[in-house]
Design an enzyme around this catalytic site. Structure first.
Site, PDB file in Angstrom:
ATOM      1  N   GLU A 180       0.623  -1.393   0.107  1.00 41.39           N
ATOM      2  CA  GLU A 180      -0.283   0.111   0.505  1.00 41.39           C
ATOM      3  C   GLU A 180       1.187   0.879  -0.332  1.00 41.39           C
ATOM      4  OE1 GLU A 180      -2.897  -0.464   3.070  1.00 41.39           O
ATOM      5  OE2 GLU A 180      -3.498  -2.048   2.268  1.00 41.39           O
ATOM      6  N   GLU A 288      -5.973 -10.736  -1.057  1.00 38.93           N
ATOM      7  CA  GLU A 288      -6.329 -11.144  -0.031  1.00 38.93           C
ATOM      8  C   GLU A 288      -7.312 -10.794  -0.441  1.00 38.93           C
ATOM      9  OE1 GLU A 288      -5.095  -7.235   2.449  1.00 38.93           O
ATOM     10  OE2 GLU A 288      -3.499  -7.499   1.643  1.00 38.93           O
TER      11      GLU A 288
HETATM   12  O1  9MR Z   1      -6.686  -8.362   8.404  1.00 37.39           O
HETATM   13  C1  9MR Z   1      -5.623  -7.668   8.900  1.00 37.39           C
HETATM   14  C2  9MR Z   1      -6.572  -7.795  10.558  1.00 37.39           C
HETATM   15  O2  9MR Z   1      -6.612  -8.292  11.488  1.00 37.39           O
HETATM   16  C3  9MR Z   1      -4.611  -6.769  11.035  1.00 37.39           C
HETATM   17  O3  9MR Z   1      -5.068  -6.215  12.227  1.00 37.39           O
HETATM   18  C4  9MR Z   1      -4.541  -5.805  10.387  1.00 37.39           C
HETATM   19  C5  9MR Z   1      -3.453  -4.966  10.720  1.00 37.39           C
HETATM   20  O4  9MR Z   1      -1.948  -5.846  10.971  1.00 37.39           O
HETATM   21  O5  9MR Z   1      -4.304  -6.049   9.011  1.00 37.39           O
HETATM   22  C6  9MR Z   1      -5.446  -6.539   8.415  1.00 37.39           C
HETATM   23  O6  9MR Z   1      -4.863  -6.767   7.060  1.00 37.39           O
HETATM   24  C7  9MR Z   1      -4.637  -5.546   6.223  1.00 37.39           C
HETATM   25  C8  9MR Z   1      -3.181  -6.418   5.412  1.00 37.39           C
HETATM   26  O7  9MR Z   1      -2.589  -6.898   5.955  1.00 37.39           O
HETATM   27  C9  9MR Z   1      -3.458  -5.384   4.184  1.00 37.39           C
HETATM   28  N1  9MR Z   1      -4.531  -4.639   3.241  1.00 37.39           N
HETATM   29  C10 9MR Z   1      -5.340  -4.800   4.420  1.00 37.39           C
HETATM   30  C11 9MR Z   1      -5.420  -6.178   4.782  1.00 37.39           C
HETATM   31  C12 9MR Z   1      -7.115  -6.055   6.543  1.00 37.39           C
HETATM   32  O8  9MR Z   1      -7.157  -4.481   6.520  1.00 37.39           O
END
Ligand code: 9MR
Length: 392
Positions: A180, A288
């Protein structure tokens, strides 16, 4: 007794190794052909892989791409439903958050590798692979990384990546090196986050170069969301071209694909095609994938405003029509992924609906975006992608 070359040919022909015509030619009378040997028994063909609810995802997609899921280590090592589903269905695992810097190194110089190590052990014990996520993401970057001079910041980043990518060298087939980093705003190319504020875009080069040095065998990815929208994708492509032009080691593009049920699958697949069209030979991973059952306006995702009201807390609160649309979209997308050679890995962002991040984001409401329902039973979406004859 002397065997001539022609005798040898006849012998081979009698065994079925050569056509008898290979023995023809030359002069003289032709002796009677030897009696044919009985045909060896033909083994029965292997049964086709099961389809529908008895199929497993990793059987169905074995020749297409890795099929993965994001998991938390405890979820797949506790002996419950998720562990069974994980073992049965997936060939690749991504750590949902335990391989990010805020978990691995919350303070400078200290490292907590326990959950990440345990996920590697789990995956390897099941003959599965690990997808590394993510070496650098502004949202999970502890504050210490981005203070000091540019040289200090570079040292900290290189040290961290050296420790992490080095520890898992050879065991992680692909790393999301940066996650990102592309701006959501049309006026900027790069996200104006703490990294960019501190050192400009150079940190991206440093991250890729350090990752390559620490693990030359891992494929290195840039990962982002909303690549199915032309504006965001255009900015991502600007970043990709710049990295490639300057010889920064980039092997692939990760498309998060957090989708809404109403999106046109062709719009999603256009994201893959546009990266292919760069002609740079980049691999593409769907990193994802989930499909929200809601059709929200853009401001819902951006700021939690005007989101559709939740259907309810029971899976049966969602109209059948909604599950059918979701299943059709999953089918169209998987057919499209299969048809595109650059797609080498497709991961769902979770296993069961009950654990999806979308139950809490952008607002708190039950969502049902995955392939397995809260009990772990396969949904229509699962049947739609595992059985071409399944009528949605
Ligand atoms: O789903 C993930 C969540 O459980 C975590 O708390 C968060 C922070 O580490 O990250 C979420 O995953 C994200 C991913 O790493 C990047 N793209 C968006 C995802 C959803 O927020």
């Amino acid at each position: 007794m002397q065997y001539t070359a022609r005798d040898r040919l006849r012998f081979l022909a009698a065994l079925g190794a050569l056509p008898l015509s290979a023995c023809a030619g030359g002069g003289g009378s032709t002796p009677a052909a030897p009696a044919p040997l009985p045909a060896p028994p033909v083994p029965p063909p292997p049964p086709p892989p099961p389809t529908g609810s008895t199929a497993t995802l990793k059987q169905v997609f074995a020749t297409e791409f890795e099929i993965g899921a994001a998991v938390q280590t405890a979820q797949v090592t506790g002996g419950g439903v998720d562990q069974s589903l994980a073992e049965a269905h997936f060939s690749s695992f991504t750590s949902e958050f335990e391989m990010k810097a805020d978990i691995i190194s919350p303070t400078q110089g200290t490292y907590n590798f326990d959950p990440a190590d345990a996920l590697r052990t789990f995956a390897q014990a099941n003959g599965a692979k690990v997808r590394g996520h993510a070496l650098l993401w502004y949202r999970t970057t502890p504050g210490y990384f981005t203070v000091g001079t540019a040289s200090d910041i570079r040292d900290k980043l290189e040290t961290y990546i050296g420790e992490v990518a080095g520890r898992y060298a050879g065991d992680i087939y692909a790393w999301d090196v940066v996650n990102e980093v592309v701006s959501d705003s049309g006026t900027d190319t790069y996200r104006q986050d703490d990294w960019f504020q501190a050192v400009g875009q150079d940190y991206i080069d440093w991250a890729f170069t350090a990752a390559r040095a620490a693990d030359p065998s891992a494929k290195l990815f840039i990962n982002d969301y909303s690549t199915e929208f032309a504006g965001k994708r255009g900015r991502l492509i600007t970043v990709i071209r710049d990295l490639l032009d300057r010889g920064i080691p980039l092997d692939g593009v990760g498309h998060q694909f957090h989708l809404s049920r109403g999106i046109d699958p062709n719009q999603v697949l256009a994201a893959i095609d546009e990266i292919d069209a760069l002609g740079a030979g980049l691999e593409q991973h769907v990193t994802e994938l989930d499909i929200s059952v809601y059709n929200d306006p853009p401001e819902c995702f951006a700021s939690g405003v005007n989101c559709q009201t939740g259907y309810g807390t029971a899976p049966s609160d969602v109209p059948d029509r909604v599950y059918q649309e979701q299943a059709q979209l999953y089918r169209d997308l998987f057919d499209g992924f299969k048809a595109r050679d650059s797609v080498t890995s497709v991961s769902l962002w979770g296993i069961r609906d009950s654990q999806s991040w979308l139950n809490n984001y952008p607002v708190s409401r039950s969502n049902y975006p995955l392939l397995f329902d809260p009990d772990g039973d396969p949904k229509s979406a699962f049947l739609a992608i595992t059985d071409p004859d399944y009528v949605i």
